[in-house]
Design an enzyme around this catalytic site. Structure first.
Site, PDB file in Angstrom:
ATOM      1  N   SER A 161      38.540  43.252  49.014  1.00 51.76           N
ATOM      2  CA  SER A 161      38.092  42.134  48.174  1.00 51.76           C
ATOM      3  C   SER A 161      36.638  42.253  47.739  1.00 51.76           C
ATOM      4  CB  SER A 161      38.315  40.801  48.893  1.00 51.76           C
ATOM      5  OG  SER A 161      38.353  39.735  47.977  1.00 51.76           O
ATOM      6  N   LYS A 208      40.954  37.949  41.378  1.00 51.02           N
ATOM      7  CA  LYS A 208      40.961  39.397  41.171  1.00 51.02           C
ATOM      8  C   LYS A 208      42.313  39.920  40.701  1.00 51.02           C
ATOM      9  CE  LYS A 208      37.122  39.999  44.313  1.00 51.02           C
ATOM     10  NZ  LYS A 208      36.794  39.527  45.644  1.00 51.02           N
ATOM     11  N   SER A 229      38.965  34.389  45.447  1.00 54.16           N
ATOM     12  CA  SER A 229      39.239  35.787  45.106  1.00 54.16           C
ATOM     13  C   SER A 229      40.662  36.054  44.639  1.00 54.16           C
ATOM     14  CB  SER A 229      38.928  36.696  46.302  1.00 54.16           C
ATOM     15  OG  SER A 229      37.539  36.880  46.431  1.00 54.16           O
TER      16      SER A 229
END
Length: 387
Positions: A119, A62, A59
């Site tokens: 997230s 992102k 993640s």
């Protein structure tokens, strides 16, 4: 004018608190895939381990999604106040979730918070569709932006970092050194990101939603205000963390990256150790200030005689508590008037622990006029017969 070298003494006084723990050196390399500690402004790396291997980034992806969205906002193609209608594809995105529903409408600002604080993979997909039209088009934009920024290790297949399968090709990848470059670019151009990532929980009253942030360091180490967590089986536990260091004349920002930790405790402890190491063992110093003369030089055929010498640029450096800094000015073989403000007359060399780390042009800070014949004769006679 003969070639002259002048060594200038530079004393750096580092004020340390009496209860501060000083680490001579650290080693966080065990049971992780890589680590880095660096400074935002200067880009200096203070600690590194395996920073050039292409790694699954989970993640941490992102951050690139955020960057492309903010560029679209800046270009006025979209607005953070936009209402985004959630597609079935976005709502069904697997993995960590904000819980968005197909057909509902949410502001882009809310989706950004859901993506960064908790997230949400679903939020990342919805943002990608809003910015790029389709996820596939947005992924192309991600890879193009990586190439534009010189992130040569980067490879994206989706906007959130969830692996498609266990194969290498089913992961988003980037090296730690390139993640560092990306983070520096984002924080330099969009520092308001920190207003989001410093939040310890996400509360959306109209959705009756309340959830703690995924970043564990926010409640462990005072001052931490970002940035992004990540986890997949392939990537391990990852964390990009950052905090400002202020007070005692200091104003800089540390960035720490831990990739591939095996446990949550290791991710927390190693990130904390990196940041504390930076705070306790380094300070940012303005070693050369272009607004202040660094020396005076005598130019025999000039009207004024002695002329102030300036650095062409500032130089800020992260300096270790035990580092020895030396500045040396070397003048050109020939320096004669007339000169124009900004003309180079030599080189300023900066040494840290006897190793040259930077060269900066030495320039005149004003127009230097040539002396008339009478002044030159007077100086000639003075040189022969003395005062």
């Amino acid at each position: 004018m003969r070639r002259i070298r002048k060594i200038l003494s530079l004393c750096l006084i580092v004020i340390m608190l009496s209860n501060t723990v000083i680490f001579g050196e650290i080693n966080v390399n065990n049971n992780i895939k890589g680590a880095l500690l660096g400074d935002l402004e200067t880009g200096e790396i203070l600690y590194e381990y395996n920073i050039d291997e292409q790694l699954a980034m989970a993640s941490i992806t992102k951050l690139m999604t955020y960057l492309l969205m903010m560029e679209a906002v800046e270009e006025e193609k979209i607005s953070l106040n936009d209402d985004v209608v959630i597609s079935g594809h976005a709502a069904s995105t697997e993995g960590s979730s904000f819980g968005i529903l197909s057909g509902e409408t949410l502001s882009l600002d809310t989706l950004v918070k859901g993506m960064l604080i908790v997230s949400g993979n679903d939020c990342a997909t919805a943002i990608a569709e809003h910015v790029g039209g389709t996820v596939d088009n947005f992924v192309n934009m991600m890879n193009e932006k990586a190439s534009e920024l010189g992130l040569l290790s980067a490879s994206f297949i989706n906007p959130h970092g969830l692996p498609i399968n266990d194969a290498e090709t089913g992961q988003n990848h980037m090296s730690i050194s390139d993640i560092y470059k990306l983070v520096r670019h984002i924080l330099t151009n969009y520092p308001k990101l920190l207003e989001i990532t410093k939040q310890q929980e996400l509360i959306i009253e109209e959705r009756n939603y309340q959830k703690e942030a995924t970043n564990p360091l926010l409640t462990v180490l005072e001052g931490v205000d970002g940035l992004k967590t990540g986890y997949t089986d392939k990537a391990g536990l990852c964390l990009v963390s950052t905090l400002p260091v202020t007070g005692n004349g200091q104003d800089y920002r540390l960035i720490a990256i831990i990739m591939g930790a095996q446990t949550h405790e290791e991710r927390i402890n190693k990130s904390t150790e990196l940041l504390k190491y930076g705070m306790n063992n380094y300070s940012q110093q303005k070693l050369v200030d272009m607004s202040q003369p660094i020396d005076k030089v005598y130019i025999s055929n000039s009207k004024k005689g002695k002329i102030d010498v300036f650095p062409a640029t500032d130089l800020n450096k992260m300096v270790g508590n035990e580092d020895i800094v030396k500045i040396e000015v070397t003048y050109n073989d020939t320096v004669n008037a007339p000169l124009i403000k900004g003309d180079k007359i030599g080189t300023i060399s900066v040494y840290i622990n006897e190793e040259e780390t930077k060269q900066i042009d030495a320039v005149v800070g004003e127009d230097v006029k040539k002396a008339n014949i009478f002044i030159r004769i007077y100086r000639f006679l003075l040189n022969i017969f003395g005062n």
